[in-house]
Design an enzyme around this catalytic site. Structure first.
Site: not given
Length: 374
Positions: A54, A51
């Protein structure tokens, strides 16, 4: 499980004073136990190894002092890889987008959920505060403001809640909501003395959510008084000015508003104060913006020279509204524009290819309106 990730804003930011959010090396059950023992709710950052947003939160937001001070004081904080460390918990809380951050009590009951990254540290803190503090719910904050309360907390929270409401209207945003938030902050700013403007609690007035143009009186004051902030605040002032410059550059590259050569000169001088163009990395964008003032032909000629030199966020800003940047409906000019943007497809990332494809469709429709772009 649906594997998606969400980012709040395509904006490069710098790191200020480091105050690492203390994510503890605890399992989910250990975190619940720690929360009960300390009388704190648990902040869980569900992420994955793949991700991108993230990673951006880890690099640009969680290390920030304002974020670390708030999260460390209010919560037991843990990060859990939803696929490797906590698949059962990810399923339990129906986590299907990343990052997803939730707050739970010591029994695991969900109190708050935030889906997606927010790369503005102050805005992120305001979001979590208003979502977890019963006294800062949107209805209560609005009531306090309408009753005449003008503390920094009430004003900043109310304005941020309006901004979040505006941003959630992704397809059809109501500009009046954003304008209301800006007016609330501007009205508050007008009541502050110069000494109060230097206070940390009031620094939110300079956020690019409310101060996105170097010509704004708040931005001019910040530039003129940069050196008056405490030494430990200098990195934050620099970061705020840099964010303002990058946000403004993206706005102009996207043709969101008209501008003059003086506006570009002011942007360049503000970049100098912010020290965010020391290597000339934003000079291509400034040249492209100035060239557009001389018409489509000059704009396209400059793009051919400088498009590949733009930083990736600036390339996205050009691509996302490329057709809007071409003012002429002359078929020869439109054809040149179409050929240019097509020539850049091989060097674009997936997101920019999507933006460029949409622009190509619109350009071709303008070239052949009767054919509907086919």
């Amino acid at each position: 499980m649906k594997k998606t990730f969400i980012t709040f804003l395509a904006l490069t930011v710098t790191l200020g004073v480091m105050a690492q959010t203390q994510f503890r090396k605890l399992t989910f059950d250990e975190a619940l136990a720690a929360g009960k023992a300390e009388g704190k709710p648990i902040f869980i950052d569900f992420h994955t190894s793949w991700c991108g947003p993230c990673k951006m939160m880890n690099k640009q937001v969680f290390p920030q002092k304002v974020v670390g001070d708030f999260l460390n004081n209010a919560f037991v904080c843990v990060q859990l890889d939803a696929e490797k460390e906590a698949p059962e918990q990810a399923k339990r809380y129906k986590i299907d987008a990343y990052p997803t951050m939730i707050v739970v009590d010591g029994d695991g009951n969900e109190i708050y959920r935030k889906v997606g990254a927010n790369l503005n540290p102050e805005s992120f803190v305001s979001e979590v505060k208003s979502g977890t503090d019963p006294e800062l719910t949107p209805d209560k904050v609005k009531a306090k403001y309408e009753a005449g309360e003008r503390t920094a907390e009430v004003v900043s929270t109310y304005a941020e809640q309006l901004i979040q409401q505006y941003r959630e209207m992704r397809r059809n945003p109501d500009e009046s909501i954003r304008e209301k938030a800006v007016k609330i902050v501007n009205d508050y700013y007008a009541t502050l003395s110069d000494a109060q403007k230097l206070e940390e609690k009031n620094f939110f007035v300079f956020s690019y959510s409310y101060c996105s143009n170097p010509a704004d009186v708040k931005a001019k004051w910040l530039v003129e008084n940069k050196g008056k902030f405490a030494a430990e605040r200098q990195d934050k002032v620099k970061e705020t000015l840099e964010n303002l410059c990058l946000y403004r550059t993206g706005t102009l590259l996207q043709c969101i508003e008209e501008y003059t050569a003086d506006d570009i000169d002011l942007l360049a001088s503000t970049m100098k104060v912010a020290e965010c163009n020391t290597k000339g990395e934003h000079d291509p964008a400034l040249r492209i913006l100035k060239a557009r003032l001389d018409g489509d032909e000059a704009y396209l000629a400059q793009l051919k020279k400088d498009f590949t030199k733009l930083v990736i966020e600036e390339q996205s800003s050009v691509a996302v509204t490329f057709d809007s940047g071409i003012k002429s409906n002359d078929k020869e000019v439109l054809d040149k524009a179409n050929k240019f943007i097509r020539s850049q497809l091989p060097i674009m990332d997936a997101t920019n290819i999507y933006y460029a494809a949409m622009a190509i469709m619109k350009l071709e429709k303008r070239m052949n309106p009767e054919a509907g772009g086919h």
